[in-house]
Write a protein that holds these residues in place. Structure first.
Motif, short mmCIF file in Angstrom:
data_model
loop_
_atom_site.label_atom_id
_atom_site.label_comp_id
_atom_site.label_asym_id
_atom_site.label_seq_id
_atom_site.Cartn_x
_atom_site.Cartn_y
_atom_site.Cartn_z
N ALA A 142 0.84 -1.20 0.00
CA ALA A 142 0.00 0.00 0.00
C ALA A 142 0.87 1.24 0.00
O ALA A 142 1.99 1.23 0.54
CB ALA A 142 -0.91 0.00 1.23
N PHE A 143 0.36 2.30 -0.61
CA PHE A 143 1.06 3.58 -0.57
C PHE A 143 0.99 4.13 0.86
O PHE A 143 -0.03 4.00 1.54
CB PHE A 143 0.42 4.57 -1.55
N ASP A 144 2.08 4.75 1.29
CA ASP A 144 2.12 5.31 2.64
C ASP A 144 1.24 6.55 2.75
O ASP A 144 0.65 6.82 3.79
CB ASP A 144 3.56 5.63 3.04
N GLU A 145 1.18 7.31 1.65
CA GLU A 145 0.28 8.45 1.57
C GLU A 145 -0.45 8.35 0.24
O GLU A 145 -0.07 7.55 -0.60
CB GLU A 145 1.07 9.77 1.66
N ALA A 146 -1.48 9.16 0.07
CA ALA A 146 -2.24 9.13 -1.19
C ALA A 146 -1.28 9.26 -2.37
O ALA A 146 -0.45 10.18 -2.41
CB ALA A 146 -3.26 10.27 -1.21
N ALA A 147 -1.37 8.31 -3.31
CA ALA A 147 -0.45 8.30 -4.44
C ALA A 147 -0.62 9.56 -5.29
O ALA A 147 -1.74 10.04 -5.49
CB ALA A 147 -0.71 7.05 -5.28
N LYS A 148 0.48 10.07 -5.76
CA LYS A 148 0.48 11.28 -6.59
C LYS A 148 1.46 11.11 -7.75
O LYS A 148 2.30 10.20 -7.72
CB LYS A 148 0.89 12.49 -5.74
N VAL A 186 5.39 -2.73 1.98
CA VAL A 186 5.06 -4.10 1.56
C VAL A 186 5.07 -4.98 2.81
O VAL A 186 5.97 -4.88 3.65
CB VAL A 186 6.09 -4.62 0.54
N THR A 187 4.07 -5.83 2.94
CA THR A 187 4.01 -6.78 4.05
C THR A 187 4.05 -8.20 3.49
O THR A 187 3.32 -8.52 2.56
CB THR A 187 2.73 -6.57 4.88
N VAL A 188 4.92 -9.04 4.07
CA VAL A 188 5.06 -10.43 3.62
C VAL A 188 4.79 -11.37 4.79
O VAL A 188 5.40 -11.23 5.85
CB VAL A 188 6.47 -10.70 3.04
N LYS A 189 3.87 -12.30 4.57
CA LYS A 189 3.55 -13.30 5.59
C LYS A 189 3.64 -14.69 4.98
O LYS A 189 3.36 -14.88 3.79
CB LYS A 189 2.15 -13.06 6.15
N ASP A 190 4.02 -15.66 5.81
CA ASP A 190 4.07 -17.03 5.32
C ASP A 190 2.68 -17.65 5.39
O ASP A 190 1.71 -17.00 5.80
CB ASP A 190 5.13 -17.85 6.07
N SER A 191 2.57 -18.92 5.01
CA SER A 191 1.26 -19.56 4.94
C SER A 191 0.61 -19.72 6.31
O SER A 191 -0.61 -19.90 6.41
CB SER A 191 1.39 -20.93 4.25
N ALA A 192 1.41 -19.61 7.38
CA ALA A 192 0.88 -19.69 8.73
C ALA A 192 0.53 -18.31 9.28
O ALA A 192 0.07 -18.18 10.41
CB ALA A 192 1.88 -20.38 9.65
N GLY A 193 0.78 -17.28 8.47
CA GLY A 193 0.46 -15.91 8.89
C GLY A 193 1.58 -15.23 9.65
O GLY A 193 1.40 -14.12 10.16
#
Ligand SMILES: [Cu+2]
Length: 136
Positions: free
Chosen positions: A46-52, A60-67
């Motif tokens: 997700a953009f940290d602020e409204a995209a311009k 970016v958030t990365v999680k494995d299959s167990a969360g």
């Protein structure tokens, strides 16, 4: 007598060969039970602020299959304008925050229109991908 000795020597050589091969196999099996399989990561961005138009930053958030949070992954962020067939003038630099999140900076969207940002993450046998649509 000579034949027996030679056979004994050959058997010893074979045993030696087996002994040296065996630990390698055990280590490999013990290290990764899912050898040959891949894990699917859940990737969100997700953009940290409204995209311009211009320089933006994304998280970016990365999680494995167990969360569980995945740190230390190789993460790429690639903004493209598919209708115009070009990408960003900058390659986003991705920094590992160490907690399963990553900062991408700059995410440069140099013109108005529809952008598709493809985010990929991989680590070991795991990988995941996300796309973010952004119209400016
Ligand atoms: Cu364009």
């Amino acid at each position: 007598m000579k034949t027996m000795n030679r056979r004994g020597w050959l058997a010893g050589l074979l045993l030696l060969g087996a002994a040296t091969l065996l630990p390698a196999c055990e280590t490999d099996d013990g290290h990764d039970h899912d050898h040959g399989t891949t894990e699917t990561f859940t990737v969100t961005a997700a953009f940290d602020e409204a995209a311009k138009v211009g320089k933006n930053t994304m998280t970016v958030t990365v999680k494995d299959s167990a969360g569980a949070a995945v740190s230390g992954a190789a993460v790429t962020v690639d903004p493209q304008m598919p209708m115009m067939g070009h990408g960003s003038i900058d390659t986003p630099v991705v920094t590992d925050n160490g907690d399963g999140t990553y900062k991408a900076d700059p995410v440069t969207l140099q013109m108005s229109g529809k952008w598709v940002i493809t985010v990929k993450a991989s680590k070991g046998s795991g990988s995941g991908e996300a796309t973010v649509d952004q119209t400016l």
